[in-house]
Design an enzyme around this catalytic site. Structure first.
Site, mmCIF file in Angstrom:
data_model
loop_
_atom_site.group_PDB
_atom_site.id
_atom_site.type_symbol
_atom_site.label_atom_id
_atom_site.label_comp_id
_atom_site.label_asym_id
_atom_site.label_seq_id
_atom_site.Cartn_x
_atom_site.Cartn_y
_atom_site.Cartn_z
ATOM 1 N N GLU A 135 0.796 -1.222 0.000
ATOM 2 C CA GLU A 135 0.000 0.000 0.000
ATOM 3 C C GLU A 135 0.837 1.284 0.000
ATOM 4 O O GLU A 135 0.586 2.205 0.783
ATOM 5 C CB GLU A 135 -0.960 -0.010 1.195
ATOM 6 N N GLU A 242 -6.502 -10.383 -0.958
ATOM 7 C CA GLU A 242 -7.331 -10.056 0.210
ATOM 8 C C GLU A 242 -8.793 -9.922 -0.217
ATOM 9 O O GLU A 242 -9.396 -8.857 -0.098
ATOM 10 C CB GLU A 242 -6.845 -8.767 0.881
#
Length: 331
Positions: A135, A242
């Site tokens: 991220e 995810e």
């Protein structure tokens, strides 16, 4: 709450396409053991391989929780995805400090190298791939990289350096960049530009992790296909890292005690569409990981709306397969 052995195995149904994984904790490998052993052949530590848990104090490592998950995976011949080495969250403050002042670049990179080598040496070939950097791309505006302490102290090359450190620690593991909103066109294009630049600079990166935190309302099959094609065009392996499908819009308040018939119907259709796409691109999509196991325990309970219950997974609160599950395995 037991799993029915007559229910087809989720991972077995997809064994000719990709591995199927779940994010787990030391608790869920016990409470969800039967679901895990029947339906999944890959595991990811939901939190227990992140720096704040593995090394909360400099030089003092805490491997017990991660060891338990790795041992469970090894016992059941499961793959393990390592998650994660570099992140702006869940990294202890001491990483970035020197006394009461900010650490300099040399000190921070030395700490990163020590942490990476220690963790990777601990697990060796038991972990076949790592989310090296997590991220790092900014959601808003035109700026590419998130304004993190990694960026402030090391500079924009921190991502390339992190991959080089990981490759030195493990010459064989597959190394991934991982991010959310990775199929949203504006952020997708930023991520693509970052990955392209890394490849052009001979960074040892092997794959792109598309997180897949989606919901039943905001969904574009074309965006998913386009993102997979763009990242794969760089020669990268794709992992869906995810995956969950929320029954709520992101900031939608709700006091529901169970999902509505409309929510259930939309979720079935979305899971069917998503897995159809993954199978369509199985030459490049090699792993699909659900972020959780069953609806009784999910990170989306209370997030981002406090007190809100969610039902984002393929198994219900009693560990029984939902209609979404049957849509996924019936192909």
């Amino acid at each position: 709450m037991t799993s029915d052995i007559r229910t087809p195995s989720l991972w077995q149904r997809h064994r000719n396409h990709f591995s199927v994984g779940a994010a787990v904790t030391p608790a869920t490998i016990k409470t969800h053991r039967e679901l895990l052993t029947q339906h999944f052949n890959s595991l990811t530590c939901e939190n227990h391989m992140k720096p704040s848990i593995l090394q909360p104090i400099e030089g003092e490592y805490s491997f017990e929780a991660a060891d338990a998950i790795v041992d469970f995976a090894k016992e059941h011949s499961m793959l393990i995805r390592g998650h994660t080495l570099v992140w702006h969250n869940q990294t202890p403050d001491w990483f970035f400090l020197d006394g009461g002042l900010a650490a300099d670049k040399a000190l921070l990179l030395d700490r990163l190298k020590n942490h990476t080598k220690t963790v990777i040496d601990r697990y060796g070939q038991q972990i076949y791939c790592w989310d090296v950097v997590n991220e790092a791309v900014e959601d808003q505006g035109d700026v590419c990289l998130r304004d993190s302490k990694w960026l402030k102290i090391v500079g924009k090359d921190f991502i390339k350096i992190a991959f080089e450190i990981a490759r030195e620690a493990d010459p064989k593991a597959k190394l991934f960049y991982n991010d959310y909103n990775a199929v949203v066109p504006k952020k997708r294009d930023k991520i693509f530009g970052l990955l392209k630049d890394l490849k052009e600079k001979d960074t040892p990166i092997d794959g792109m992790g598309i997180q897949g935190h989606w919901d039943i309302y905001n969904f574009s099959e074309d965006d998913i296909r386009k993102a997979i094609e763009m990242y794969a065009s760089l020669g990268l392996e794709i992992h869906i890292t995810e995956l969950d499908v929320s029954v709520h819009d992101w900031m939608e308040p709700s006091s529901l005690k169970k999902p509505t018939a409309k929510m259930i119907d939309l979720q079935e259709k979305k899971y069917d569409e998503i897995f159809t796409i993954f199978r369509e691109y199985s030459e490049v999509v090699k792993s699909v990981t659900l972020w959780g196991v069953a609806d009784d325990i999910t990170w989306l309970d209370g997030f981002p709306i406090r007190g809100r219950k969610n039902w984002p997974l393929l198994f219900d609160e009693d560990h029984q397969p939902k209609e979404s599950f049957w849509r996924v395995v019936d192909f």
